[in-house]
Design a protein around this motif. Structure first.
Motif, mmCIF file in Angstrom:
data_model
loop_
_atom_site.group_PDB
_atom_site.id
_atom_site.type_symbol
_atom_site.label_atom_id
_atom_site.label_comp_id
_atom_site.label_asym_id
_atom_site.label_seq_id
_atom_site.Cartn_x
_atom_site.Cartn_y
_atom_site.Cartn_z
ATOM 1 N N LEU A 79 1.192 69.307 9.274
ATOM 2 C CA LEU A 79 0.886 68.628 10.522
ATOM 3 C C LEU A 79 1.434 69.409 11.707
ATOM 4 N N ALA A 80 2.651 69.917 11.586
ATOM 5 C CA ALA A 80 3.253 70.677 12.682
ATOM 6 C C ALA A 80 2.410 71.896 13.034
ATOM 7 N N PHE A 81 1.876 72.575 12.023
ATOM 8 C CA PHE A 81 1.000 73.719 12.283
ATOM 9 C C PHE A 81 -0.306 73.261 12.931
ATOM 10 N N ALA A 82 -0.851 72.154 12.448
ATOM 11 C CA ALA A 82 -2.111 71.647 12.996
ATOM 12 C C ALA A 82 -1.951 71.260 14.462
ATOM 13 N N ALA A 124 -3.892 74.869 7.477
ATOM 14 C CA ALA A 124 -2.635 74.213 7.824
ATOM 15 C C ALA A 124 -1.757 74.026 6.582
ATOM 16 N N ALA A 125 -2.380 73.628 5.471
ATOM 17 C CA ALA A 125 -1.629 73.432 4.232
ATOM 18 C C ALA A 125 -1.048 74.752 3.723
ATOM 19 N N LYS A 126 -1.831 75.811 3.836
ATOM 20 C CA LYS A 126 -1.340 77.118 3.373
ATOM 21 C C LYS A 126 -0.169 77.586 4.235
ATOM 22 N N GLN A 127 -0.261 77.384 5.554
ATOM 23 C CA GLN A 127 0.844 77.763 6.436
ATOM 24 C C GLN A 127 2.115 77.002 6.081
ATOM 25 N N ALA A 128 1.939 75.782 5.590
ATOM 26 C CA ALA A 128 3.080 74.935 5.238
ATOM 27 C C ALA A 128 3.654 75.260 3.866
ATOM 28 N N GLY A 129 3.040 76.200 3.163
ATOM 29 C CA GLY A 129 3.521 76.545 1.833
ATOM 30 C C GLY A 129 3.013 75.620 0.747
ATOM 31 N N ALA A 130 1.943 74.871 1.026
ATOM 32 C CA ALA A 130 1.369 73.944 0.050
ATOM 33 C C ALA A 130 -0.150 74.112 0.024
#
Length: 219
Positions: A79-82, A124-130
């Motif tokens: 969410l933070a990246f989004a 966004a999920a990939k940036q978050a490591g998930a």
């Protein structure tokens, strides 16, 4: 021998018969030594006192926790990246493309220019490591995201009545997908969505998510 010499000799003999007095430390020297001894004892006590050591460790740990903040979930990180992408738009409008949208596509294997809401959440999920997908391959379609979530126990159907959490993906059938930003006390759901009016934008939906079919918990 003169009388004076005799008197002097008597005085010497008398002095020799008096025992020497006990020497006492000078006031200054004794005070300095006592002070030094007291300081060293206090220092040693503080070093050896386990309660003092524990208190110091607890204070340091509390400070470290305050500095680093509370640990976030994978969904909250996504969410933070989004949120940082709000306002990114297609160039030109209606093209499903822009230099930034091309960056979103890099998170999905085999991607191409086209509707990009699933590319956006995959990014966004990939940036978050998930990253999304069993192999972290990301998804270009909403239905593929929902199917993966159902296979892996991440799916929360809207019919369950269980409200989403910040960082959950919100799904509308096979048509559209976004990220839940927050949920109001009255149930209203705030989201960040890619490919909404040709851009990344914030939306507000009613407690049903305006017909959302389910939510995906990233972790």
């Amino acid at each position: 021998m003169s009388v004076e010499n005799v008197m002097a000799r008597i005085a010497e003999l008398h002095q020799g018969l008096v025992p020497p007095s006990t020497l006492a430390p000078t006031t200054t020297g004794g005070t300095q030594f006592a002070s030094l001894l007291s300081d060293q004892t206090a220092s040693a006590t503080a070093t050896l006192d386990p309660s003092a050591t524990a208190a110091t460790a607890t204070t340091a740990a509390t400070g470290a926790t305050a500095a680093t903040g509370t640990a976030q979930t994978a969904g909250q990180r996504a969410l933070a990246f989004a949120e940082q992408e709000v306002g990114q738009a297609e160039q030109p409008p209606g093209s499903n493309d822009s230099p930034r949208i091309a960056e979103y596509r890099t998170a999905t294997a085999g991607s191409g220019i086209g509707p990009w809401c699933a590319y956006f959440v995959s990014w966004a999920a990939k940036q978050a490591g998930a990253p999304l997908g069993e192999a972290g391959q990301g998804f270009g379609s909403v239905s593929a995201v929902a199917s993966w979530a159902q296979r892996t126990g991440r799916w929360n159907p809207a019919a369950s009545g269980q409200p989403p959490q910040a960082g959950d993906l919100i799904v509308w059938g096979g048509q559209h997908i976004g990220i839940v930003e927050s949920v109001d006390a009255d149930g209203k759901i705030h989201t960040v969505e890619g490919n909404s009016s040709n851009m990344v934008t914030r939306r507000t939906h009613d407690a049903s998510g305006d017909g959302a079919t389910g939510y995906v918990r990233l972790g």
